[in-house]
Design a protein around this motif. Structure first.
Motif, mmCIF file in Angstrom:
data_model
loop_
_atom_site.group_PDB
_atom_site.id
_atom_site.type_symbol
_atom_site.label_atom_id
_atom_site.label_comp_id
_atom_site.label_asym_id
_atom_site.label_seq_id
_atom_site.Cartn_x
_atom_site.Cartn_y
_atom_site.Cartn_z
ATOM 1 N N TYR A 5 0.866 -1.071 0.140
ATOM 2 C CA TYR A 5 -0.138 -0.022 0.103
ATOM 3 C C TYR A 5 1.000 1.442 0.092
ATOM 4 C CZ TYR A 5 -3.733 3.211 1.224
ATOM 5 O OH TYR A 5 -4.695 4.424 1.141
ATOM 6 N N SER A 25 0.449 7.726 -6.070
ATOM 7 C CA SER A 25 -0.785 8.592 -6.275
ATOM 8 C C SER A 25 -0.186 9.971 -6.106
ATOM 9 C CB SER A 25 -1.980 8.215 -5.319
ATOM 10 O OG SER A 25 -1.574 8.432 -4.191
ATOM 11 N N MET A 26 0.849 9.974 -5.049
ATOM 12 C CA MET A 26 1.308 11.235 -4.886
ATOM 13 C C MET A 26 2.219 11.742 -5.936
ATOM 14 S SD MET A 26 0.066 11.923 -1.754
ATOM 15 C CE MET A 26 0.632 13.489 -1.185
ATOM 16 N N PHE A 45 -7.882 1.523 -2.918
ATOM 17 C CA PHE A 45 -7.771 2.952 -2.839
ATOM 18 C C PHE A 45 -7.239 3.656 -3.888
ATOM 19 C CE2 PHE A 45 -8.305 0.755 1.122
ATOM 20 C CZ PHE A 45 -9.231 1.310 1.816
ATOM 21 N N LEU A 84 -9.647 3.764 -6.459
ATOM 22 C CA LEU A 84 -11.009 4.839 -6.408
ATOM 23 C C LEU A 84 -10.240 6.090 -6.479
ATOM 24 C CD1 LEU A 84 -13.773 5.402 -5.193
ATOM 25 C CD2 LEU A 84 -12.749 5.636 -2.968
ATOM 26 N N TRP A 85 -9.190 6.323 -6.409
ATOM 27 C CA TRP A 85 -8.701 7.689 -6.770
ATOM 28 C C TRP A 85 -8.515 7.862 -8.263
ATOM 29 C CZ3 TRP A 85 -3.520 8.699 -9.038
ATOM 30 C CH2 TRP A 85 -3.217 9.903 -9.032
ATOM 31 N N ARG A 128 -19.591 1.678 -8.459
ATOM 32 C CA ARG A 128 -19.131 3.137 -8.320
ATOM 33 C C ARG A 128 -18.890 3.406 -9.607
ATOM 34 N NH1 ARG A 128 -14.646 2.014 -3.559
ATOM 35 N NH2 ARG A 128 -16.029 2.827 -1.666
ATOM 36 N N TYR A 187 -22.358 0.715 5.798
ATOM 37 C CA TYR A 187 -21.840 1.605 4.752
ATOM 38 C C TYR A 187 -22.663 1.572 3.370
ATOM 39 C CZ TYR A 187 -18.486 3.053 1.068
ATOM 40 O OH TYR A 187 -17.911 3.716 0.038
ATOM 41 N N ARG A 217 -29.889 7.854 4.536
ATOM 42 C CA ARG A 217 -29.032 9.000 4.399
ATOM 43 C C ARG A 217 -30.045 9.807 3.280
ATOM 44 N NH1 ARG A 217 -22.608 9.001 3.130
ATOM 45 N NH2 ARG A 217 -22.898 11.182 3.069
ATOM 46 N N LEU A 270 -4.586 11.232 -0.974
ATOM 47 C CA LEU A 270 -5.865 10.978 -1.966
ATOM 48 C C LEU A 270 -6.715 9.867 -1.566
ATOM 49 C CD1 LEU A 270 -3.185 11.447 -4.652
ATOM 50 C CD2 LEU A 270 -4.894 13.067 -4.148
ATOM 51 N N ASP A 271 -6.223 9.102 -0.450
ATOM 52 C CA ASP A 271 -7.186 8.345 0.209
ATOM 53 C C ASP A 271 -8.060 8.939 1.076
ATOM 54 O OD1 ASP A 271 -5.380 8.353 2.377
ATOM 55 O OD2 ASP A 271 -4.473 6.683 1.945
ATOM 56 N N LYS A 301 -15.515 13.167 4.559
ATOM 57 C CA LYS A 301 -15.867 12.180 5.489
ATOM 58 C C LYS A 301 -16.216 10.703 4.804
ATOM 59 C CE LYS A 301 -17.788 16.052 8.078
ATOM 60 N NZ LYS A 301 -18.088 16.771 6.935
ATOM 61 N N ASP A 302 -16.822 10.788 3.708
ATOM 62 C CA ASP A 302 -17.285 9.647 2.980
ATOM 63 C C ASP A 302 -15.898 8.604 2.789
ATOM 64 O OD1 ASP A 302 -19.629 9.711 3.656
ATOM 65 O OD2 ASP A 302 -20.291 10.653 1.763
ATOM 66 N N LEU A 303 -14.777 9.501 2.170
ATOM 67 C CA LEU A 303 -13.668 8.725 1.532
ATOM 68 C C LEU A 303 -12.997 8.436 2.705
ATOM 69 C CD1 LEU A 303 -11.997 8.185 -0.865
ATOM 70 C CD2 LEU A 303 -10.897 10.182 -0.619
ATOM 71 N N TRP A 317 -14.746 5.403 4.867
ATOM 72 C CA TRP A 317 -14.617 4.127 4.134
ATOM 73 C C TRP A 317 -13.234 3.172 4.360
ATOM 74 C CZ3 TRP A 317 -12.191 2.363 -1.120
ATOM 75 C CH2 TRP A 317 -12.518 1.112 -1.347
ATOM 76 N N TRP A 318 -12.106 4.398 4.191
ATOM 77 C CA TRP A 318 -10.785 3.734 4.514
ATOM 78 C C TRP A 318 -10.699 3.359 5.873
ATOM 79 C CZ3 TRP A 318 -6.516 4.505 7.740
ATOM 80 C CH2 TRP A 318 -5.359 4.049 7.140
#
Lengths: 702, 374
Positions: A174, A181-182, A224, A227-228, A455, A498, A548, B224-225, B259-261, B264-265
């Motif tokens: 990870y 990503s950075m 992640f 997702l990014w 998603r 969730y 929600r 970014l996460d 908050k959502d991102l 989830w993490w």
């Protein structure tokens, strides 16, 4: 102790430990003496060397060594000598890291030495290679690596290759994905050739991370990152706005007895002091003011409008902006249509928190009329109790003005005149990704596969709706997405809430973005048994298992909202619905007053039902830091004194959250029965706090 | 939900102990616990019940919290000051005091220690600069300064400090970019941002620093996460996330958090055993019951994990014979994990444990007394 088995030590071990302890204690004692007497002889320094090698976390010894180095190098010009002193420090650090390479003190000491201009990139990278091979996830080593690459000006492209190598070596890293990503966003921001625009690298990156995900879907390392990438793909550098009044609408501004009136209680103390205009952006923005937004209305010459953000947080960015036009019904001619226009010019003035400027021309027109004759202002309304029972809600009639409203809100976002060409490429990328994930799911059931597909489908929908003029609403993917979330709830019970929350958002989107289905929830509230015959444009989303709420941009017209019998814990976002007069939150899962924070912003709210929730049942308040309070320094320390409101005989500290939500509210009716907090003392407090209140549960007050 | 299978009462022991809390733990992979905000001044209610001689614990079917044993464990830890582990940990004894005393307070037993012995010792750790060292004779550092303030807050004794002296020490450590150094040697880390903000808030001296810049620096460490690292670009880590989210909470700046991102993490930190890990693909550890849970609570996403499974995991990490809680079942216990286990149960609303505040890491009654007052 981390990772050490629990067992009673043998007597020999105890003895051994005591002996080692005594030895270390003696060393520490000796060290402290040298440190306090500022002794920097070789003998003294050697003691600190032994100490940090034995216990690298002994921070005072590192401080001592820095003092010693500074002492030894004072007025030194002999470069060989300086080098030997600093080399010794690097050697000691390396030994210390061997005994504990998570030692903050040791890593910092090394940085301190390097900042003196010592060592070389090669040497440090070699050392890092050793440590990162032994522990590829050590975040100290990764931090140090970023420090070295910055110090030695190592190009980001080179470091990107390093992450590629690390991931090829073992994709379950990870830390490497994170660094990647950075680095990519850095290269993108700097517009480095080959990395800008983002479309140049997206496809390749998707393939890279897909390999990791498909090899072992249960390994989170790539989750992640994917997702990014998706977020990068969907992110359109564009802001959207929804408004009240909506474009093309006709508003009857006057008659409380007329059905389908969307207005506000004009002139009433509790409502707007004029004609409201609301702009709702898809992201928080600043810069909404009379020079960025032009408002022209035939019934007022007032152009110097003050736009107020709702809510005003510390940042000043807000999704919802609100203003009021001067408006006097008695100056208006009955039956005449007054035209109004609101437009946002293409300007750099309105900027979102992510730095995006508003760049689509925005223009709405609406009409306002008063009926004839102009009725008197409503009087004595407050004394009438509103009943949420079904017989007072009447289905919206076809061709009614309300239907017109609903229609106009349904067209939101799909009336863009400028097609975003870049999007087509991104839509294709996502479409391809969708087919890959369908393939994966055909082969195996896996949670990340389903979640990612859900998603991707949402993203595809969002992108298509902004880029295709001929966006076909019939191909909406919501049904499939909802099924995916239902599956996930069964597959992964620990995270059921969730998925439930996500499900609720998609479900609302499905129900509210389509005109026919939205109409099923729209009603006109009319209480024919009441002499005042009050009427509200209503939306009933009760009993839908919602956990929600969302899609607020389509609901700006709602005056009366029924959310009872759901599973809501918060009403974040509801503050945008500035026309709300009546709100039913009964039979949900609200557990504190702080979860009702958005109500502070709803100045027109008169009727509130929060009965049968869990307020007062929980010692831990999960909204404690998401509301205005002295704990988060969002109100001054004099919050009590300035607002005593004749409450001197009540201990506000006990009910500080209720105090903070309700002070200044104009409620006339509050239902709160069925919450553990409720007792006579609290009722007394509420009556004092809410002088306008006429009904507390079934009791008439005042 | 829980079934209360039985309840029993424990006679409160009068424990006159020479309490010099010796901390004992190596830091987890976690940023060394920024001394979690100590609870201030004690729950009057539980004190009273202590005086009355009875304290009630509810036990739940899945196992029970061995509260009495943990209290004993904490009180005896300090006696073992000569073995190797205790000597190794001597330099962070002030952190240990915070962990031990807060745990006692959460269990309603703060009265078991003699504050007249603890407080003079804490004050002896203070330097002329205003900062506190981890023990007598050790250099001052923010890490121990917060613990000192927290311990004093537990005893409702913050006023014995020279508040301007301490707050000036902290404020001097802010850099031009808004970040904070841990001490004069300049190590920068968002842990220190949290500590500075939390300490100054407790001392009511936030006006001594540039809060906007401090917030801006923390936001520059956002990843970014959705998580946060120790410095810009640093990998997200639950301990670090607690520090950053906590600092943003205290300064009313949680709107900077996705908050959502992040939620989830964070909720994906829960592994099959029910325990929480600190980063993806790492082992679970009881200490994350604090770091992850408190962060999830501050952003109102705690319902995204399975609370009952986590309670079970924490209870499984107890040493049911000798007291204390460990990182994972059957490992050796220490005071650090004992604190995080009990604090985690508190956040999970476990019966019989006082509520803890997720941002200041002190019992809610202590925090409310300081900020909301009477």
């Amino acid at each position: 102790m981390h990772g050490r088995p629990r067992r009673s030590p043998t007597p020999e071990e105890n003895e051994d430990s005591a002996a080692k302890g005594a030895k270390l204690r003696a060393l520490q004692k000796q060290f402290i003496e040298f440190h306090h007497s500022k002794t920097y002889t070789k003998e003294a320094i050697d003691v600190s060397t032994k100490l940090v090698e034995l216990n690298p976390e002994y921070y005072t010894a590192w401080n001592y060594r820095k003092l010693a180095v500074e002492h030894l190098l004072t007025d030194q010009t002999d470069s060989e000598y300086i080098k030997s002193v600093l080399d010794e420090e690097l050697r000691v650090v390396e030994n210390a890291l061997r005994s504990n390479f998570k030692s903050y003190g040791a890593w910092h000491h090394r940085k301190w030495v390097l900042n003196k201009g010592h060592s070389s990139a090669d040497r440090e990278l070699l050392l890092l290679k050793k440590f990162q091979k032994a522990d590829a996830r050590n975040f100290h080593a990764w931090n140090y690596r970023r420090f070295i690459t910055a110090l030695m000006n190592i190009p980001a492209e080179k470091e990107l290759n390093y992450t590629t190598d690390m991931i090829n070596d073992n994709f379950s890293n990870y830390s490497a994905w994170h660094n990647r990503s950075m680095l990519l966003s850095l290269l993108l921001n700097k517009k480095v050739a080959g990395f800008y625009p983002k479309e140049t690298f997206l496809k390749e990156e998707y393939e890279f991370v897909r390999n990791a995900l498909f090899t072992d879907p249960d390994d989170q390392s790539g989750w992640f990152y994917h997702l990014w990438l998706l977020d990068q793909t969907v992110k359109v550098d564009n802001l959207f706005v929804s408004s009240w009044p909506p474009n093309g609408s006709n508003i009857c501004a006057s008659d409380p007895l007329v059905l389908n009136q969307y207005a506000f209680p004009p002139g009433s103390a509790s409502g707007f002091e004029g004609f409201p205009i609301i702009l709702y952006f898809n992201e928080g923005v600043v810069g909404v003011n009379s020079s960025t937004v032009t408002v022209e209305c035939e019934f007022t010459s007032d152009t110097n409008l003050v736009w107020i953000p709702v809510p005003a947080n510390r940042s000043g960015y807000s999704t919802t902006w609100f203003t009021c036009l001067n408006f006097s019904m008695k100056d208006m001619l009955p039956s005449r249509h007054y035209r109004g226009k609101v437009s946002i010019a293409l300007s750099e003035g309105i900027v979102s928190s992510s730095g995006v400027c508003y760049s689509r021309p925005f223009h709405i027109e609406f009409g306002v009329f008063v009926s004839s004759p102009v009725p008197k202002l409503r009087e004595g309304l407050e004394t009438q109790r509103i009943y949420w029972s079904g017989e007072n809600f009447h289905a919206t009639e076809l061709h009614s003005e309300e239907l017109d409203f609903v229609n106009r809100f349904c067209q939101l976002r799909t009336n863009g005149s400028d097609k975003l060409e870049k999007n087509d490429m991104n839509v294709d990328i996502i479409a391809e990704e969708i087919s890959y994930f369908r393939e994966l799911l055909a082969e195996m059931e896996c949670k990340i596969g389903k979640l990612t597909l859900a998603r991707l489908l949402m993203a595809h929908d969002a992108l298509s709706s902004t880029s295709h003029d001929t966006y076909d609403q019939r191909t909406l993917p919501y049904k499939e997405i909802l099924e995916l979330y239902s599956d996930l709830m069964k597959m992964d019970p620990p995270h059921i809430h969730y998925y439930k929350d996500e499900y609720s958002l998609v479900f609302l989107k499905q129900e509210l973005s389509d005109k026919e289905s939205l109409l099923r929830y729209c009603y006109q509230y009319r209480d024919s048994s009441s002499p005042q015959n009050r009427s509200f444009a209503s939306l009933r989303l009760n009993g839908l298992s919602l956990s929600r709420i969302g899609c607020i941009e389509r609901l700006l017209w709602v005056q009366m909202l029924d959310l009872s019998e759901n599973e809501l814990r918060s009403i974040e976002g509801l503050e945008a619905m500035q026309l709300l007069c009546c709100l039913n939150l009964s039979k949900n899962k609200f557990s504190s007053f702080s979860s009702l924070e958005p109500l502070r912003q709803l100045k027109s709210l008169q009727v509130l039902d929060i009965s049968y929730n869990e307020i007062g049942a929980h010692p831990i308040d999960t909204r404690r830091y998401l509301c205005t309070s002295p704990l988060s320094h969002t109100i001054g320390s004099d919050w009590k004194k300035t607002q005593q409101l004749g409450l001197s005989d009540v201990d506000i500290s006990t009910y500080w959250d209720a105090f903070s939500i309700f002070k200044g509210a104009n409620l006339t009716q509050l239902d709160i029965v069925g919450n553990p907090i409720l007792d006579e003392k609290f009722k007394y407090f509420l009556r004092k706090l809410l002088p306008t209140m006429k009904w507390l549960d079934n009791e008439k007050s005042g | 939900m829980f079934r209360y299978s039985y309840l029993y009462t424990i006679k409160a022991h009068s424990l006159a102990v020479d309490f010099l809390p010796s901390a004992c733990t190596t830091a987890c992979d976690v940023p060394r616990p920024p001394p979690c905000p100590p609870v201030a001044a004690c729950c009057r209610l539980s004190r009273n019940s202590l005086l009355a001689g009875n304290f009630v614990f509810y036990c739940i079917e899945m196992g029970e919290l061995k509260a009495e044993k943990h209290v004993k464990y904490i009180l005896t830890v300090e006696k073992k000051k000569d073995d190797f582990e205790s000597v190794v940990m001597e330099h962070l004894r002030l952190n240990g005091a915070y962990w031990g005393l807060t745990t006692l307070d959460l269990l309603g037993k703060l009265n078991a220690v003699d504050q007249d012995e603890v407080i003079p010792w804490v004050m002896q750790c203070q330097h002329e600069s205003g900062g506190f060292g981890g023990n007598i004779g050790h250099d001052p550092h923010l890490l121990y300064t917060l613990s000192a303030i927290q311990v004093l807050a537990l005893f409702d004794k913050i006023e014995i400090l020279d508040i301007d002296k301490v707050s000036n020490y902290i404020a001097r450590l802010q850099n031009e970019d808004g970040s904070f150094a841990g001490d004069i040697w300049g190590e920068i880390d968002t842990r220190f941002s949290y500590i500075a903000i939390c300490s100054l808030a407790l001392l009511k001296r936030l006006d001594k620093i540039d809060v906007d810049k401090a917030v801006k620096y923390i936001v520059s460490c956002k990843n970014l996460d959705g998580g946060f690292g120790s410095t810009p670009g640093g990998e997200s880590h639950s301990g670090q996330i607690f520090c950053c989210v906590g600092a943003l909470a205290i300064t009313g700046s949680l709107h900077h958090v996705d908050k959502d991102l992040l939620g989830w993490w964070l909720c994906e930190r829960q592994v099959k055993s029910g325990g929480l890990n600190g980063r993806p693909e790492k082992l679970p550890d009881v200490c994350y019951s604090w770091w992850v849970l408190s962060s999830l609570i501050m952003i109102d996403r705690v319902h995204w994990i399975d609370k009952e499974k986590l309670i079970k995991f924490i209870l499984d990490c107890q040493d049911t014979e000798n007291g204390g809680i460990s990182d994972r079942p059957d490992d050796a216990v220490d005071i650090f994990h004992t604190y995080f286990g009990v604090a985690g149960l508190s956040l999970l609303e476990y019966p019989g444990v006082k509520a803890i505040d997720p941002a200041y890491a002190l019992p809610v009654d202590v925090v409310n007394r300081i900020f909301i007052g009477k």
